[in-house]
Design a protein around this motif. Structure first.
Motif, PDB file in Angstrom:
ATOM      1  N   SER A  35      12.217  -0.060  -5.754  1.00 60.26           N
ATOM      2  CA  SER A  35      13.482  -0.187  -5.046  1.00 60.26           C
ATOM      3  C   SER A  35      14.477   0.277  -6.164  1.00 60.26           C
ATOM      4  N   LEU A  36      14.560  -0.089  -7.300  1.00 56.17           N
ATOM      5  CA  LEU A  36      15.507   0.427  -8.542  1.00 56.17           C
ATOM      6  C   LEU A  36      15.452   1.899  -8.357  1.00 56.17           C
ATOM      7  N   LYS A  69       0.631  -1.035   0.029  1.00 56.01           N
ATOM      8  CA  LYS A  69       0.074   0.102   0.080  1.00 56.01           C
ATOM      9  C   LYS A  69       0.850   1.034   0.066  1.00 56.01           C
ATOM     10  N   LYS A  70       0.336   2.254  -0.899  1.00 57.28           N
ATOM     11  CA  LYS A  70       1.371   3.416  -1.184  1.00 57.28           C
ATOM     12  C   LYS A  70       1.660   4.047   0.416  1.00 57.28           C
ATOM     13  N   LYS A  71       0.634   4.082   1.205  1.00 62.21           N
ATOM     14  CA  LYS A  71       0.717   4.848   2.548  1.00 62.21           C
ATOM     15  C   LYS A  71       1.853   4.245   3.254  1.00 62.21           C
ATOM     16  N   HIS A  72       2.224   2.862   3.083  1.00 58.03           N
ATOM     17  CA  HIS A  72       3.015   2.235   3.850  1.00 58.03           C
ATOM     18  C   HIS A  72       4.423   2.187   3.054  1.00 58.03           C
ATOM     19  N   HIS A  73       4.558   2.971   1.920  1.00 61.63           N
ATOM     20  CA  HIS A  73       6.037   2.615   1.139  1.00 61.63           C
ATOM     21  C   HIS A  73       7.088   3.112   2.074  1.00 61.63           C
ATOM     22  N   LYS A  74       6.899   4.178   2.967  1.00 61.31           N
ATOM     23  CA  LYS A  74       7.897   4.619   3.787  1.00 61.31           C
ATOM     24  C   LYS A  74       8.614   3.421   4.741  1.00 61.31           C
ATOM     25  N   ARG A  75       7.939   2.408   4.806  1.00 62.53           N
ATOM     26  CA  ARG A  75       8.230   1.485   5.986  1.00 62.53           C
ATOM     27  C   ARG A  75       9.053   0.295   5.154  1.00 62.53           C
ATOM     28  N   ARG A  76       9.162   0.449   3.812  1.00 65.50           N
ATOM     29  CA  ARG A  76      10.040  -0.618   2.999  1.00 65.50           C
ATOM     30  C   ARG A  76      11.531  -0.230   3.636  1.00 65.50           C
ATOM     31  N   LEU A  77      12.302  -1.183   3.747  1.00 65.94           N
ATOM     32  CA  LEU A  77      13.649  -1.111   4.213  1.00 65.94           C
ATOM     33  C   LEU A  77      14.635  -0.562   3.058  1.00 65.94           C
ATOM     34  N   THR A  78      14.114  -0.475   1.640  1.00 63.08           N
ATOM     35  CA  THR A  78      14.729   0.174   0.679  1.00 63.08           C
ATOM     36  C   THR A  78      14.310   1.523   0.248  1.00 63.08           C
ATOM     37  N   HIS A  79      13.398   2.153   0.878  1.00 63.51           N
ATOM     38  CA  HIS A  79      12.888   3.530   0.706  1.00 63.51           C
ATOM     39  C   HIS A  79      13.898   4.581   1.070  1.00 63.51           C
ATOM     40  N   PRO A  80      13.947   5.584   0.130  1.00 64.78           N
ATOM     41  CA  PRO A  80      15.033   6.550   0.211  1.00 64.78           C
ATOM     42  C   PRO A  80      15.456   6.869   1.737  1.00 64.78           C
ATOM     43  N   ASN A  81      14.300   6.948   2.470  1.00 61.93           N
ATOM     44  CA  ASN A  81      14.692   7.435   3.926  1.00 61.93           C
ATOM     45  C   ASN A  81      15.592   6.600   4.653  1.00 61.93           C
TER      46      ASN A  81
END
Length: 216
Positions: free
Chosen positions: A161-162, A121-133
Motif C-alpha cells: 500500500s505504501l 493472492k496477486k490475482k486479487h490485488h486489484k480488490r484491495r481498497l488501497t490499490h491505485p485503481n
C-alpha cells in the motif's frame, strides 16, 4: 469475512432515517442529507462501528458516513449512534466497489480505511481498497489536501500500500509500523484492532495527503 444473513437486520435498518438506501440520489448534495455545512468524513468498511461512533461523539461539527456491505454489521453502527444520540452519522449499505457513483468532486474531506481485506493472492490485488485503481477513484471526490488514514495488521498489505499511495500521487505525512508504541496522538481503536493487540500483533498506520484530483 462472510456473515450469516439475519432476517431482522434489513427491516431494522429500513425504519431509520440515518440509513441511506439510495445514496446515488444524493451525489453532490450530501450536506443536505445532514442539514448543515459541516465537513463530511467517510469510513470504508465500518464493521460494527465503534470507531466511527467514537469519532462522531468527539467531533459533533463533523458529519460521518459509514459504509459497509453487511446489514448485520450496520445494525450495530446504527444502534450505537442512536443510543448516544448522534445525529452526525449516516449509514450506507453498499458494496464499496460502487463508491465512484456516490460522491461529487470535493465532497469528502477525510477518508478512513481500517483493516480492509488484504487479498493476498496477486490475482486479487486489484480488490484491495488501497490499490491505485481505488486511490485514483477516491481522488474524484476527495478535496485537494484532504487526508487518508490507513490502518492494518497485515505486513504485506501495508508494504504494498505504501507503494500504491506513492504511485497514485498521495503525499505521506506520518508512518509507523507499531502504532500503539508510537508518538501518534488521537488513535481510536476498532474492534479488530483490539483483537489484534490482544494477540500482540503490531498495528501499521500511515496518514497521507491527497495531492489532487483523480479520474474524471
Amino acid at each position: 469475512m462472510r456473515l450469516r444473513k439475519k432476517g431482522w437486520a434489513k427491516p431494522e435498518l429500513e425504519k431509520d432515517y440515518k440509513v441511506i438506501f439510495t445514496p446515488i440520489e444524493h451525489k453532490g448534495r450530501w450536506k443536505e442529507v445532514f442539514g448543515n455545512n459541516y465537513p463530511i468524513h467517510l469510513e470504508l468498511g465500518c464493521g460494527r462501528g465503534r470507531f466511527i461512533n467514537q469519532l462522531a461523539g468527539a467531533n459533533t461539527t463533523i458529519n460521518y458516513l459509514a459504509l459497509d456491505v453487511y446489514d448485520e454489521l450496520l445494525v450495530h453502527v446504527l444502534r450505537s449512534a442512536n443510543e448516544n444520540h448522534l445525529n452526525n452519522i449516516r449509514v450506507i449499505p453498499i458494496n464499496i466497489e460502487n463508491i465512484g457513483d456516490l460522491f461529487a468532486q470535493d465532497e469528502i474531506e477525510k477518508l478512513y480505511i481500517n483493516f480492509c481485506t488484504p487479498w493476498p493472492k496477486k490475482k486479487h490485488h486489484k480488490r484491495r481498497l488501497t490499490h491505485p485503481n481505488f486511490l485514483r477513484l477516491y481522488q474524484t471526490f476527495l478535496k485537494p489536501e484532504s487526508e487518508i488514514w490507513f490502518k492494518t495488521d497485515d505486513d504485506a498489505l501495508f508494504t504494498d500500500s505504501l507503494e500504491y499511495f506513492q504511485e497514485a500521487g498521495y503525499n505521506e505525512l506520518y508512518r509507523t509500523y507499531n502504532l500503539h508504541q508510537s508518538d501518534f496522538q488521537g488513535n481510536i481503536m476498532t474492534e479488530y484492532e483490539e483483537k489484534f493487540c490482544h494477540q500482540s500483533i503490531k498495528i501499521k498506520f500511515v496518514k497521507l495527503r491527497n495531492s489532487g484530483h483523480g479520474l474524471k
